[in-house]
Design a protein around this motif. Structure first.
Motif, PDB file in Angstrom:
ATOM      1  N   ARG A 138       0.548  -1.308  -0.558  1.00 17.35           N
ATOM      2  CA  ARG A 138       0.286  -0.401  -0.334  1.00 17.35           C
ATOM      3  C   ARG A 138       0.840   1.064  -0.719  1.00 17.35           C
ATOM      4  NH1 ARG A 138      -3.374   0.429  -2.212  1.00 17.35           N
ATOM      5  NH2 ARG A 138      -4.918  -0.774  -1.390  1.00 17.35           N
ATOM      6  N   GLN A 139       2.352   0.628   0.563  1.00 18.56           N
ATOM      7  CA  GLN A 139       2.872   2.074   0.407  1.00 18.56           C
ATOM      8  C   GLN A 139       3.125   2.672  -0.716  1.00 18.56           C
ATOM      9  OE1 GLN A 139       2.563   3.677   3.343  1.00 18.56           O
ATOM     10  NE2 GLN A 139       1.423   1.878   4.300  1.00 18.56           N
ATOM     11  N   LEU A 140       3.448   1.406  -1.835  1.00 18.03           N
ATOM     12  CA  LEU A 140       3.783   1.835  -2.825  1.00 18.03           C
ATOM     13  C   LEU A 140       2.742   1.940  -3.890  1.00 18.03           C
ATOM     14  CD1 LEU A 140       6.046  -1.512  -3.565  1.00 18.03           C
ATOM     15  CD2 LEU A 140       7.065   1.057  -2.667  1.00 18.03           C
ATOM     16  N   THR A 141       1.760   1.847  -3.649  1.00 14.96           N
ATOM     17  CA  THR A 141      -0.290   2.209  -4.765  1.00 14.96           C
ATOM     18  C   THR A 141      -0.656   2.347  -3.805  1.00 14.96           C
ATOM     19  OG1 THR A 141      -0.883   1.217  -6.727  1.00 14.96           O
ATOM     20  CG2 THR A 141      -0.169  -0.297  -5.535  1.00 14.96           C
ATOM     21  N   ALA A 153      19.943  -1.940   5.465  1.00 17.04           N
ATOM     22  CA  ALA A 153      20.190  -2.349   3.966  1.00 17.04           C
ATOM     23  C   ALA A 153      19.579  -1.236   3.482  1.00 17.04           C
ATOM     24  CB  ALA A 153      19.058  -3.703   4.233  1.00 17.04           C
ATOM     25  N   PHE A 154      19.015  -1.009   3.440  1.00 12.45           N
ATOM     26  CA  PHE A 154      18.626   0.596   2.558  1.00 12.45           C
ATOM     27  C   PHE A 154      20.000   0.797   2.085  1.00 12.45           C
ATOM     28  CE2 PHE A 154      16.487   4.889   1.864  1.00 12.45           C
ATOM     29  CZ  PHE A 154      16.358   4.704   0.478  1.00 12.45           C
ATOM     30  N   ALA A 155      20.232   1.797   3.556  1.00 13.84           N
ATOM     31  CA  ALA A 155      21.809   2.299   2.946  1.00 13.84           C
ATOM     32  C   ALA A 155      22.590   1.639   1.509  1.00 13.84           C
ATOM     33  CB  ALA A 155      22.696   2.532   4.024  1.00 13.84           C
ATOM     34  N   ALA A 156      23.178   0.369   1.996  1.00 11.01           N
ATOM     35  CA  ALA A 156      23.636  -0.015   0.272  1.00 11.01           C
ATOM     36  C   ALA A 156      23.537  -0.157  -0.612  1.00 11.01           C
ATOM     37  CB  ALA A 156      23.545  -1.446   0.697  1.00 11.01           C
ATOM     38  N   ASP A 158       9.418   2.323  11.230  1.00 10.30           N
ATOM     39  CA  ASP A 158       7.956   2.635  12.238  1.00 10.30           C
ATOM     40  C   ASP A 158       7.169   1.575  12.505  1.00 10.30           C
ATOM     41  OD1 ASP A 158       9.566   5.027  12.644  1.00 10.30           O
ATOM     42  OD2 ASP A 158       8.131   6.418  11.334  1.00 10.30           O
ATOM     43  N   TYR A 159       6.743   0.915  11.118  1.00  6.09           N
ATOM     44  CA  TYR A 159       5.578   0.229  11.550  1.00  6.09           C
ATOM     45  C   TYR A 159       6.034  -1.273  12.601  1.00  6.09           C
ATOM     46  CZ  TYR A 159       2.790  -4.057   9.659  1.00  6.09           C
ATOM     47  OH  TYR A 159       2.056  -4.772   9.684  1.00  6.09           O
ATOM     48  N   ALA A 160       7.070  -1.690  11.331  1.00  5.47           N
ATOM     49  CA  ALA A 160       7.927  -2.937  12.281  1.00  5.47           C
ATOM     50  C   ALA A 160       8.711  -3.186  13.496  1.00  5.47           C
ATOM     51  CB  ALA A 160       9.659  -3.122  10.956  1.00  5.47           C
ATOM     52  N   ALA A 161       9.293  -1.558  14.258  1.00  4.60           N
ATOM     53  CA  ALA A 161       9.237  -1.489  15.674  1.00  4.60           C
ATOM     54  C   ALA A 161       7.517  -1.067  16.609  1.00  4.60           C
ATOM     55  CB  ALA A 161       9.345   0.218  15.698  1.00  4.60           C
ATOM     56  N   ALA A 167      11.477   7.771   2.339  1.00  2.05           N
ATOM     57  CA  ALA A 167      10.012   8.119   3.544  1.00  2.05           C
ATOM     58  C   ALA A 167       9.715   6.586   3.457  1.00  2.05           C
ATOM     59  CB  ALA A 167       9.176   9.225   2.737  1.00  2.05           C
ATOM     60  N   LEU A 168       9.828   5.509   2.486  1.00  6.21           N
ATOM     61  CA  LEU A 168       9.147   4.536   2.313  1.00  6.21           C
ATOM     62  C   LEU A 168      10.141   3.570   3.536  1.00  6.21           C
ATOM     63  CD1 LEU A 168       7.109   1.837   1.743  1.00  6.21           C
ATOM     64  CD2 LEU A 168       9.528   1.330  -0.394  1.00  6.21           C
ATOM     65  N   ILE A 169      11.298   3.730   3.549  1.00  9.23           N
ATOM     66  CA  ILE A 169      11.561   2.783   4.905  1.00  9.23           C
ATOM     67  C   ILE A 169      11.485   3.997   5.481  1.00  9.23           C
ATOM     68  CG2 ILE A 169      14.396   2.195   5.118  1.00  9.23           C
ATOM     69  CD1 ILE A 169      13.512   0.651   2.634  1.00  9.23           C
ATOM     70  N   ASP A 170      11.682   4.822   5.916  1.00  7.26           N
ATOM     71  CA  ASP A 170      10.947   4.868   7.329  1.00  7.26           C
ATOM     72  C   ASP A 170       9.857   4.781   8.154  1.00  7.26           C
ATOM     73  OD1 ASP A 170      13.430   6.836   7.777  1.00  7.26           O
ATOM     74  OD2 ASP A 170      12.901   8.422   6.914  1.00  7.26           O
TER      75      ASP A 170
END
Length: 329
Positions: free
Chosen positions: A24-27, A315-318, A262-265, A255-258
């Protein structure tokens, strides 16, 4: 009434609530589906665990499995009370578990029973009731078999029919093989739509890209992405512009990764594990520089005991995103 040009298919063990939140964050507009949930489980099981979802997932449909009209009607009522936007009946899954319960693709052989199930569900809820099926099973001739099923479900009040353009072979092929081995027959679904001009007919099976999905819409009303959306979810960032008239824009992956961190936390705070969320994100940066390292980190570090959302950011930083447009992912 939901008539979605683009949907993400229900996929067992994949399209759980974490996957759907991520997609849902992607579409914002594609129709999302749950995994198939058996009607008996809905009625007697842990409903919040089975049916709970985040409000941001709308529009979202609940797919039910079963063959008892009264049980399906009760499960549909429960699903509507949970807030789902649509109830979908599975008439296409070929797994051994489904066959033993006499539902899923087995129901292609008993179109009158499918119609009874649809009629009972329609009488029980006010939201749309839809069906997802194959073009046939085993030795059935897909011409009369699919027409008979279609006529029955629409006469019973179904709001839409999604057709996986392959036969299902209930004996001789594994569930995995049933997703690949039977040949695709898109033309059969096109003929079905030509015969049902005033009904919503959607197509599923083997669609690999947004361009392919758009091409199908010259012949049918909707296209459904399955494994392509799961293994390469980055393709979903182009959906809203391609199908729903949204303004094309560069997607903000940071922003997606953030949001996902947060959701994972929150999920971890409730007793879950990071890997429950990140397993659906492994293919996000398919073909981009750094994607391999990203996958490695999520596949190993995210599944370690005590792993927190910082693993996702590491992971995203890679990944090297400089100058990359949203559609390239």
């Amino acid at each position: 009434m939901i008539y979605s040009k683009l949907a993400i298919a229900p996929m067992m063990d994949w399209t759980d609530r974490h996957c759907r939140f991520f997609h849902r964050q992607l579409t914002r507009r594609a129709l999302l589906y749950t995994e198939m949930v058996v009607a008996d489980a809905v009625i007697h099981g842990a409903r919040e665990r089975l049916l709970g979802f985040d409000e941001t997932e709308h529009p979202v449909a609940l797919q039910l499995g079963g063959s008892d009209p009264q049980k399906l009607a009760e499960a549909a009522r429960i699903g509507e009370a949970f807030g789902y936007d649509e109830i979908n009946l599975n008439v296409g899954c070929p797994s051994d578990r489904v066959q033993s319960g006499t539902f899923g693709a087995c129901l292609m052989k008993v179109p009158d029973l499918v119609a009874d199930c649809v009629a009972a569900m329609k009488a029980a809820v006010t939201i749309p009731v839809t069906v997802k099926c194959r073009i046939g099973v085993d030795e059935q001739d897909p011409e009369p078999a699919l027409d008979a099923l279609t006529d029955g479900v629409f006469d019973a009040g179904a709001d839409a029919l999604w057709v996986h353009a392959r036969k299902a072979w209930l004996e001789g092929l594994s569930p995995k093989e049933n997703r690949d081995v039977p040949p695709l027959d898109y033309d059969r679904v096109y003929r079905l739509k030509a015969r049902n001009q005033n009904k919503f007919i959607g197509i599923n099976g083997g669609i690999q890209s947004i361009d392919e999905a758009q091409a199908h819409l010259r012949h049918v009303d909707g296209a459904m992405l399955g494994r392509a959306a799961y293994h390469s979810p980055g393709i979903l960032v182009g959906v809203d512009a391609a199908f729903y008239g949204a303004k094309p824009d560069t997607f903000d992956f940071a922003a997606l990764i953030d949001v996902m961190a947060d959701y994972a936390a929150r999920h971890i705070e409730q007793g879950g594990r990071l890997g429950h969320v990140t397993r659906h994100m492994v293919g996000l940066f398919h073909r981009l520089p750094g994607a391999r390292r990203y996958r490695q980190i999520l596949s190993t570090e995210a599944n370690r005991p005590g792993a927190g959302p910082d693993v996702l950011k590491t992971a995203f930083a890679a990944v090297e995103l400089s100058g990359v447009e949203a559609e390239a992912a």
